[in-house]
Design an enzyme around this catalytic site. Sequence first.
Site, PDB file in Angstrom:
ATOM      1  N   LYS A 193       1.373   7.202   8.789  1.00 31.39           N
ATOM      2  CA  LYS A 193       1.243   6.310   9.944  1.00 31.39           C
ATOM      3  C   LYS A 193       2.611   6.051  10.565  1.00 31.39           C
ATOM      4  O   LYS A 193       2.792   6.143  11.760  1.00 31.39           O
ATOM      5  CB  LYS A 193       0.578   5.007   9.489  1.00 31.39           C
ATOM      6  CG  LYS A 193       0.426   3.988  10.579  1.00 31.39           C
ATOM      7  CD  LYS A 193      -0.346   2.767  10.093  1.00 31.39           C
ATOM      8  CE  LYS A 193      -0.283   1.662  11.133  1.00 31.39           C
ATOM      9  NZ  LYS A 193      -1.048   0.471  10.744  1.00 31.39           N
ATOM     10  N   GLU A 199       8.717   8.813   0.274  1.00 36.04           N
ATOM     11  CA  GLU A 199       8.126   9.871  -0.554  1.00 36.04           C
ATOM     12  C   GLU A 199       7.592  10.998   0.327  1.00 36.04           C
ATOM     13  O   GLU A 199       7.805  12.185   0.057  1.00 36.04           O
ATOM     14  CB  GLU A 199       6.956   9.313  -1.384  1.00 36.04           C
ATOM     15  CG  GLU A 199       7.332   8.257  -2.396  1.00 36.04           C
ATOM     16  CD  GLU A 199       7.206   6.841  -1.834  1.00 36.04           C
ATOM     17  OE1 GLU A 199       7.490   6.624  -0.634  1.00 36.04           O
ATOM     18  OE2 GLU A 199       6.843   5.939  -2.619  1.00 36.04           O
ATOM     19  N   GLY A 252      -3.299   1.536   7.070  1.00 37.91           N
ATOM     20  CA  GLY A 252      -3.193   2.748   6.254  1.00 37.91           C
ATOM     21  C   GLY A 252      -4.400   2.964   5.355  1.00 37.91           C
ATOM     22  O   GLY A 252      -4.961   4.058   5.288  1.00 37.91           O
ATOM     23  N   ARG A 253      -4.832   1.899   4.658  1.00 37.86           N
ATOM     24  CA  ARG A 253      -5.924   2.065   3.706  1.00 37.86           C
ATOM     25  C   ARG A 253      -7.292   2.159   4.366  1.00 37.86           C
ATOM     26  O   ARG A 253      -8.310   2.312   3.699  1.00 37.86           O
ATOM     27  CB  ARG A 253      -5.874   0.944   2.663  1.00 37.86           C
ATOM     28  CG  ARG A 253      -5.739  -0.443   3.244  1.00 37.86           C
ATOM     29  CD  ARG A 253      -5.274  -1.440   2.180  1.00 37.86           C
ATOM     30  NE  ARG A 253      -5.098  -2.795   2.712  1.00 37.86           N
ATOM     31  CZ  ARG A 253      -3.953  -3.247   3.223  1.00 37.86           C
ATOM     32  NH1 ARG A 253      -2.910  -2.444   3.303  1.00 37.86           N
ATOM     33  NH2 ARG A 253      -3.868  -4.489   3.660  1.00 37.86           N
ATOM     34  N   GLU A 338      -4.366  -3.823  -2.355  1.00 41.98           N
ATOM     35  CA  GLU A 338      -3.349  -3.991  -1.316  1.00 41.98           C
ATOM     36  C   GLU A 338      -3.837  -5.005  -0.276  1.00 41.98           C
ATOM     37  O   GLU A 338      -3.041  -5.703   0.340  1.00 41.98           O
ATOM     38  CB  GLU A 338      -3.027  -2.636  -0.649  1.00 41.98           C
ATOM     39  CG  GLU A 338      -1.677  -2.626   0.043  1.00 41.98           C
ATOM     40  CD  GLU A 338      -1.170  -1.221   0.382  1.00 41.98           C
ATOM     41  OE1 GLU A 338      -0.277  -0.707  -0.306  1.00 41.98           O
ATOM     42  OE2 GLU A 338      -1.672  -0.637   1.356  1.00 41.98           O
ATOM     43  N   HIS A 369     -15.849   6.616 -22.984  1.00 41.32           N
ATOM     44  CA  HIS A 369     -15.060   7.043 -24.141  1.00 41.32           C
ATOM     45  C   HIS A 369     -13.607   6.610 -24.002  1.00 41.32           C
ATOM     46  O   HIS A 369     -12.723   7.157 -24.647  1.00 41.32           O
ATOM     47  CB  HIS A 369     -15.194   8.554 -24.318  1.00 41.32           C
ATOM     48  CG  HIS A 369     -16.614   8.972 -24.513  1.00 41.32           C
ATOM     49  ND1 HIS A 369     -17.226   8.964 -25.736  1.00 41.32           N
ATOM     50  CD2 HIS A 369     -17.574   9.318 -23.614  1.00 41.32           C
ATOM     51  CE1 HIS A 369     -18.486   9.338 -25.602  1.00 41.32           C
ATOM     52  NE2 HIS A 369     -18.734   9.548 -24.312  1.00 41.32           N
ATOM     53  N   LYS A 497      10.700  -1.067  -2.197  1.00 39.79           N
ATOM     54  CA  LYS A 497      11.215   0.008  -1.335  1.00 39.79           C
ATOM     55  C   LYS A 497      12.679  -0.238  -1.021  1.00 39.79           C
ATOM     56  O   LYS A 497      13.514   0.660  -1.086  1.00 39.79           O
ATOM     57  CB  LYS A 497      10.458   0.034   0.010  1.00 39.79           C
ATOM     58  CG  LYS A 497       9.087   0.639  -0.011  1.00 39.79           C
ATOM     59  CD  LYS A 497       8.582   0.741   1.438  1.00 39.79           C
ATOM     60  CE  LYS A 497       7.092   0.906   1.525  1.00 39.79           C
ATOM     61  NZ  LYS A 497       6.568   0.831   2.885  1.00 39.79           N
TER      62      LYS A 497
HETATM   63  O1  LIG Z   1       1.133   6.253   6.198  1.00 36.15           O
HETATM   64  P1  LIG Z   1       2.477   5.743   5.810  1.00 36.15           P
HETATM   65  O2  LIG Z   1       3.157   5.023   6.927  1.00 36.15           O
HETATM   66  O3  LIG Z   1       3.334   6.869   5.282  1.00 36.15           O
HETATM   67  O4  LIG Z   1       2.288   4.687   4.666  1.00 36.15           O
HETATM   68  C1  LIG Z   1       1.759   5.044   3.431  1.00 36.15           C
HETATM   69  C2  LIG Z   1       1.310   3.846   2.652  1.00 36.15           C
HETATM   70  O5  LIG Z   1       2.390   2.971   2.415  1.00 36.15           O
HETATM   71  C3  LIG Z   1       1.958   1.617   2.523  1.00 36.15           C
HETATM   72  O6  LIG Z   1       2.451   1.093   3.692  1.00 36.15           O
HETATM   73  C4  LIG Z   1       2.482   0.767   1.398  1.00 36.15           C
HETATM   74  O7  LIG Z   1       2.122   1.240   0.159  1.00 36.15           O
HETATM   75  C5  LIG Z   1       0.442   1.717   2.575  1.00 36.15           C
HETATM   76  O8  LIG Z   1      -0.140   0.615   3.156  1.00 36.15           O
HETATM   77  C6  LIG Z   1       0.268   2.976   3.320  1.00 36.15           C
HETATM   78  O9  LIG Z   1      -1.033   3.468   3.218  1.00 36.15           O
END
Ligand SMILES: O=P(O)(O)OC[C@H]1O[C@](O)(CO)[C@@H](O)[C@@H]1O
Length: 533
Positions: A193, A199, A252-253, A338, A369, A497
């Site tokens: 987003k 990462e 995002g979620r 979240e 299990h 972060k």
């Molecule tokens: O889509 P992005 O901006 O890379 O964010 C990834 C994820 O990081 C967060 O902002 C925090 O974990 C989530 O809400 C989101 O889904």
Amino acid sequence: MSQDAWGLIATLARAPEAAAIRPLFAADPRRAERFTFRADGLRLDLSKTSLSDEVLDALLALAAARDLGGRRAAMASGAHINSTEDRAVLHMALRGAPGRYRDGAEDASGAVHDTLAAMRRFTERVHAEARFTDVVNIGIGGSDLGPQMVARALHRHDSPMRAHWLSNADGHAWEAMRHTLDPARTLVLVASKTFTTAETMSNAHLVRHWLRDALGEAGDRQLVALSTNEKATAAFGVPADQVFGFKDWVGGRFSLWSAVGLSVALSCGWPVFEQLLAGARAMDEHFLAAPDRENLPLLMALAEVWHVDGLGLRSRAVLPYDERLSRFPAHLQQLEMESLGKRVTVEGLPAEHGTGPVVFGEPGTNAQHSFMQLLHQGTTPVPVDFVLVARPDHGFPDSHRLLLANGLAQAEALLRGRDAAEVRAEMQAAGKSEAAIEHLLPHRLFPGDRPSTTILIPELSPFTLGQLVALYEHKVFCLGAIWDVNAFDQWGVELGKQLATAILPELSGGAAQEHDPSTTALIAELRSLWPQP
Ligand SMILES: O=P(O)(O)OC[C@H]1O[C@](O)(CO)[C@@H](O)[C@@H]1O
């Protein structure tokens, strides 16, 4: 007003039999039927909880006192209910008919349909050209969990492309994956987003490097971006006609229905993605229109309020009895924790009630299990959501019967338990001595009256999966409204972060910064074990 409603729930929860379920069945032969609810073929059975008519009335009164209906209408109208980010919450527009939802003066679903049309053209072209066999989705959190869960659930042996998921910053993930891929036949989606997530950008650089190594600058033609940040996608070198956007009102979620779902469309086919949206749309319409007493997301939320706030049960397990839903608990962990893992109200005051419980899960029967021991005999009950699928998509009916029998049996066992007379009779029949019986008896007792909810769907199709995921999304909305927390922000992810950004240079030989003594010592030891130039 809502204080009175909370007060009544607290009073009901203090009753000696408040957590008992078996007496409720004994008192009402129609309980199973009366506490089972349906929406478009999806069946929700809440009868194996301790919700009584009186408790349910009190919970419905609480929802009314919290103006659930008004808050739901506000969300659907595009009001900025995500107040800490000053944003609307319009994921329903991602699957709504054009004209159905507005974002201020704009037709929110209209803009979505332009993107959907572009995604469809792109997907169909890729499939028609048949050059790409594999799609890698680079993303994390909502840019990974939702689409990955759906694609794993709906992918079949004859689906158009294979999908791969690169999320963890750990280079081992890419190291393991890259050997399975041919760069000339791999399409790479960078799903983010913000297009700034550390990462994702780290992995995107690794994979772009791999493409360029093999294909030169032409490798960039195989990059696709799914993002709200057009500037950053251009700066990264993604061709403009391969950027699929969405708006900041998609959390995002909640984003798997947006451009972020392109990996689903590519790997499973466009009709699958369309049907997924249709299923979610059906659940949206149910949520918006069904009366409170028949409203599945609201009823699930109310059961959770009863468990968390009434009975003090601060965790919940999700057990899909379907291997294809193996990532469903992981998706719900983010969606629910979240969203609802908050300790202050929308107004910034300390939350007065318990908020989001710990959510965890595994598919059945595997879960039986691993952690089910604790659910049957541990000191604290853990409510369970069982998800059962009636008809399999394979030709092994005996396997499916075994699977379903186990799912049903676990819920039954949690409810009925096993008392001393039963255990004693069983051991006597097995010829055990009285001494052995006395020794083993306490270990073999099951308290019973442990709550569970069963969701039954006729089959696992794109439509029913869309319904299922949207059911939980709306449940989260209801809980946010009742607990008075903002279910749509996630400030709790920020501090870690920031601290990681500060620590990073120290791991490559940079000057030591100030930390707590434990972190300082760990950094020093890491630097000596893995010295960096
Ligand atoms: O889509 P992005 O901006 O890379 O964010 C990834 C994820 O990081 C967060 O902002 C925090 O974990 C989530 O809400 C989101 O889904």
